[in-house]
Design a protein around this motif. Structure first.
Motif, PDB file in Angstrom:
ATOM      1  N   TRP A 142       0.921  -1.149  -0.230  1.00 12.71           N
ATOM      2  CA  TRP A 142      -0.022  -0.147  -0.136  1.00 12.71           C
ATOM      3  C   TRP A 142       0.895   1.391  -0.178  1.00 12.71           C
ATOM      4  O   TRP A 142       0.468   2.209  -0.517  1.00 12.71           O
ATOM      5  CB  TRP A 142      -0.913  -0.113   1.291  1.00 12.71           C
ATOM      6  N   HIS A 143       1.901   1.176   0.617  1.00 11.68           N
ATOM      7  CA  HIS A 143       2.893   2.535   0.735  1.00 11.68           C
ATOM      8  C   HIS A 143       3.423   2.863  -0.444  1.00 11.68           C
ATOM      9  O   HIS A 143       3.753   4.038  -0.631  1.00 11.68           O
ATOM     10  CB  HIS A 143       3.914   1.950   1.985  1.00 11.68           C
ATOM     11  N   GLN A 144       3.406   2.139  -1.626  1.00 12.60           N
ATOM     12  CA  GLN A 144       3.887   2.482  -2.847  1.00 12.60           C
ATOM     13  C   GLN A 144       3.142   3.506  -3.464  1.00 12.60           C
ATOM     14  O   GLN A 144       3.930   4.435  -4.310  1.00 12.60           O
ATOM     15  CB  GLN A 144       4.022   1.148  -3.663  1.00 12.60           C
ATOM     16  N   SER A 145       1.951   3.828  -3.137  1.00 15.17           N
ATOM     17  CA  SER A 145       1.216   4.727  -3.681  1.00 15.17           C
ATOM     18  C   SER A 145       1.594   6.210  -3.065  1.00 15.17           C
ATOM     19  O   SER A 145       1.129   7.084  -3.746  1.00 15.17           O
ATOM     20  CB  SER A 145      -0.302   4.490  -3.731  1.00 15.17           C
ATOM     21  N   THR A 146       2.197   6.265  -2.074  1.00 17.81           N
ATOM     22  CA  THR A 146       2.261   7.553  -1.412  1.00 17.81           C
ATOM     23  C   THR A 146       3.976   7.774  -1.510  1.00 17.81           C
ATOM     24  O   THR A 146       4.690   6.992  -1.249  1.00 17.81           O
ATOM     25  CB  THR A 146       2.118   7.341   0.192  1.00 17.81           C
ATOM     26  N   LEU A 147       4.010   9.057  -1.915  1.00 17.82           N
ATOM     27  CA  LEU A 147       5.325   9.521  -1.974  1.00 17.82           C
ATOM     28  C   LEU A 147       5.863  10.100  -0.811  1.00 17.82           C
ATOM     29  O   LEU A 147       5.247  10.146   0.075  1.00 17.82           O
ATOM     30  CB  LEU A 147       5.586  10.568  -2.832  1.00 17.82           C
ATOM     31  N   GLU A 148       7.355   9.982  -0.412  1.00 21.62           N
ATOM     32  CA  GLU A 148       7.701   9.902   0.845  1.00 21.62           C
ATOM     33  C   GLU A 148       7.572  11.566   1.283  1.00 21.62           C
ATOM     34  O   GLU A 148       7.897  12.266   0.587  1.00 21.62           O
ATOM     35  CB  GLU A 148       9.331   9.917   0.752  1.00 21.62           C
ATOM     36  N   PRO A 149       7.030  12.057   2.319  1.00 21.13           N
ATOM     37  CA  PRO A 149       6.669  13.104   2.727  1.00 21.13           C
ATOM     38  C   PRO A 149       8.188  14.036   3.067  1.00 21.13           C
ATOM     39  O   PRO A 149       8.930  13.460   3.658  1.00 21.13           O
ATOM     40  CB  PRO A 149       5.592  13.294   3.876  1.00 21.13           C
ATOM     41  N   GLU A 150       8.528  15.047   2.405  1.00 26.10           N
ATOM     42  CA  GLU A 150       9.864  15.888   2.783  1.00 26.10           C
ATOM     43  C   GLU A 150       9.650  16.353   4.316  1.00 26.10           C
ATOM     44  O   GLU A 150       8.672  16.886   4.816  1.00 26.10           O
ATOM     45  CB  GLU A 150       9.964  16.860   1.810  1.00 26.10           C
ATOM     46  N   GLY A 151      10.789  16.342   5.105  1.00 21.06           N
ATOM     47  CA  GLY A 151      10.797  17.016   6.183  1.00 21.06           C
ATOM     48  C   GLY A 151      10.230  16.167   7.499  1.00 21.06           C
ATOM     49  O   GLY A 151       9.819  16.954   8.491  1.00 21.06           O
ATOM     50  N   VAL A 152       9.807  14.905   7.171  1.00 23.48           N
ATOM     51  CA  VAL A 152       9.533  13.979   8.212  1.00 23.48           C
ATOM     52  C   VAL A 152      10.324  13.062   8.738  1.00 23.48           C
ATOM     53  O   VAL A 152      10.802  12.137   7.837  1.00 23.48           O
ATOM     54  CB  VAL A 152       8.033  13.626   7.768  1.00 23.48           C
ATOM     55  N   THR A 153      10.499  12.866  10.110  1.00 23.87           N
ATOM     56  CA  THR A 153      11.170  11.842  10.391  1.00 23.87           C
ATOM     57  C   THR A 153      10.417  10.936  11.301  1.00 23.87           C
ATOM     58  O   THR A 153       9.137  10.968  11.641  1.00 23.87           O
ATOM     59  CB  THR A 153      12.537  12.320  11.438  1.00 23.87           C
ATOM     60  N   TYR A 154      10.876   9.738  11.566  1.00 27.82           N
ATOM     61  CA  TYR A 154      10.150   8.437  12.152  1.00 27.82           C
ATOM     62  C   TYR A 154      10.781   8.027  13.334  1.00 27.82           C
ATOM     63  O   TYR A 154      12.088   7.927  13.377  1.00 27.82           O
ATOM     64  CB  TYR A 154       9.698   7.355  11.040  1.00 27.82           C
ATOM     65  N   LYS A 155      10.287   7.359  14.215  1.00 28.16           N
ATOM     66  CA  LYS A 155      10.754   6.855  15.468  1.00 28.16           C
ATOM     67  C   LYS A 155       9.732   5.915  16.033  1.00 28.16           C
ATOM     68  O   LYS A 155       8.611   5.936  16.118  1.00 28.16           O
ATOM     69  CB  LYS A 155      10.747   8.079  16.445  1.00 28.16           C
ATOM     70  N   SER A 156      10.537   4.545  16.239  1.00 24.69           N
ATOM     71  CA  SER A 156       9.758   3.647  16.873  1.00 24.69           C
ATOM     72  C   SER A 156       9.545   3.611  18.381  1.00 24.69           C
ATOM     73  O   SER A 156      10.193   4.389  18.941  1.00 24.69           O
ATOM     74  CB  SER A 156      10.610   2.074  16.431  1.00 24.69           C
ATOM     75  N   PRO A 203       6.962  15.501  11.725  1.00 25.65           N
ATOM     76  CA  PRO A 203       7.522  16.460  10.761  1.00 25.65           C
ATOM     77  C   PRO A 203       8.088  17.837  11.542  1.00 25.65           C
ATOM     78  O   PRO A 203       7.908  18.066  12.569  1.00 25.65           O
ATOM     79  CB  PRO A 203       5.898  17.162  10.597  1.00 25.65           C
ATOM     80  N   VAL A 204       9.195  18.241  10.680  1.00 26.76           N
ATOM     81  CA  VAL A 204      10.066  19.228  11.149  1.00 26.76           C
ATOM     82  C   VAL A 204       9.181  20.730  11.399  1.00 26.76           C
ATOM     83  O   VAL A 204       8.365  20.797  10.715  1.00 26.76           O
ATOM     84  CB  VAL A 204      11.083  19.582  10.141  1.00 26.76           C
ATOM     85  N   GLY A 205       9.389  21.145  12.678  1.00 23.73           N
ATOM     86  CA  GLY A 205       8.713  22.243  13.188  1.00 23.73           C
ATOM     87  C   GLY A 205       7.422  21.834  13.613  1.00 23.73           C
ATOM     88  O   GLY A 205       6.471  22.819  13.959  1.00 23.73           O
ATOM     89  N   ALA A 206       6.950  20.650  13.691  1.00 23.86           N
ATOM     90  CA  ALA A 206       5.528  20.423  14.148  1.00 23.86           C
ATOM     91  C   ALA A 206       5.401  20.681  15.642  1.00 23.86           C
ATOM     92  O   ALA A 206       6.208  20.773  16.414  1.00 23.86           O
ATOM     93  CB  ALA A 206       5.198  18.942  14.078  1.00 23.86           C
ATOM     94  N   ASP A 207       4.121  21.002  15.831  1.00 25.55           N
ATOM     95  CA  ASP A 207       3.766  21.297  17.368  1.00 25.55           C
ATOM     96  C   ASP A 207       3.532  19.780  18.127  1.00 25.55           C
ATOM     97  O   ASP A 207       2.763  18.999  17.848  1.00 25.55           O
ATOM     98  CB  ASP A 207       2.048  21.909  17.535  1.00 25.55           C
TER      99      ASP A 207
END
Length: 300
Positions: free
Chosen positions: A39-53, A66-70
């Motif tokens: 399913w993830h193939q249909s979505t392009l990678e969002p810029e400026g977003v990091t991930y954490k487990s 996301p960078v700068g998120a509240d």
């Protein structure tokens, strides 16, 4: 490029799944999960977003940051996949785009899946994570529950369960193409059967059977939120694709919730398939919809 052209990637992906499932009707649940993790193939990678487990209340989760998120605000995201397939991995980019547009963080949870864990295991996990977020210092009004398809059901049912348990409710709910009708009686299940590339009555019957197991009821409001009372429910944003079989699930939910006094926004987008926001970053129709959701979210 028109909306219909932009939905080609998702339609083609869904058709390939449908064809592969039809060619192998004895496909194992493990194989189905591998299939739907595409399913993830249909979505392009969002810029400026990091991930954490992370692990919240025993539930594996993936944060989208996301960078700068509240960082005081969070989306509790429950992935779609008929309660049986799909994962935080398949939905992390979609959640990342949503969080980025809203200017907040998101946490996508790997709730227990059917058939190994039938209803209400999924809601138990989601409500436990919500309470964990509260214990970590998030205010209820700064939490938004969101999800797609079966996960859209969970985003709604989780709030219904929290209300029943006397827990302070989230500030908003966002549901993408929610699958709510466990009786499979919606009219668009027939009228859009030829245009929906993925969701058929046969698939829904199989998924609902695994979800409900031997003890679940098709009319339990926590399994079938079309049967619920929406008194006191948070403001609600619902979207759907015009050509999908679950269209009237979204429309019926909007009607029922509005009648109970809920502030409801319903967005139905022409030519779009099931959970069309999966096209985020790829198609203007998805990005435009996310901008509309962000405008709605920030207007509160």
């Amino acid at each position: 490029m028109g909306n219909t052209d932009q939905s080609d990637f998702l339609r083609t992906l869904y058709r390939s799944w449908s064809d592969r499932m039809a060619a192998n009707p004895e496909m194992t649940i493990a194989d189905l999960r591998s299939l739907f993790d595409e399913w993830h193939q249909s979505t392009l990678e969002p810029e400026g977003v990091t991930y954490k487990s992370d692990v919240l209340s025993g539930v594996d989760a993936l944060w989208a940051l996301p960078v700068g998120a509240d960082t005081k605000k969070v989306i509790l995201y429950t992935h779609g996949g008929g309660f049986a397939v799909g994962s935080a991995a398949s939905h992390r980019k979609l959640a990342g785009h949503l969080a980025k547009h809203l200017g907040v963080t998101a946490v996508v949870i790997d709730y227990r899946r059917a058939p190994e864990h039938p209803f209400p295991a999924q809601i138990e996990d989601a409500t436990a994570v919500y309470k964990e977020l509260l214990s970590r210092g998030f205010k209820p009004t700064d939490i938004t529950t969101s999800g797609d398809s079966a996960g859209g059901n969970l985003a709604i049912a989780t709030v219904l369960k929290l209300r029943a348990d006397g827990v302070a409710l989230p500030g908003a709910v966002i549901a993408f193409s929610p699958w709510l009708d466990m009786e499979h009686v919606g009219k668009t299940l027939q009228t859009n059967a030829a245009t929906d590339a993925l969701v058929s009555k046969a698939i829904l019957e199989g998924m609902s059977g695994m979800f409900l197991g031997e003890k679940g009821s098709r009319v339990d409001p926590l399994a079938n939120p079309l049967k619920a009372d929406y008194t006191g429910f948070p403001r609600l944003y619902i979207n759907a694709g015009e050509v999908e079989t679950l269209l009237d699930n979204a429309q019926d939910l909007a009607r029922i919730a509005k009648a109970a006094g809920v502030s409801v926004t319903l967005s139905v987008v022409a030519g779009m398939q099931h959970v069309f926001p999966f096209l985020a970053g790829r198609a203007a129709a998805a990005d435009d919809e996310l901008r509309r959701i962000a405008q709605w979210f920030k207007s509160a």
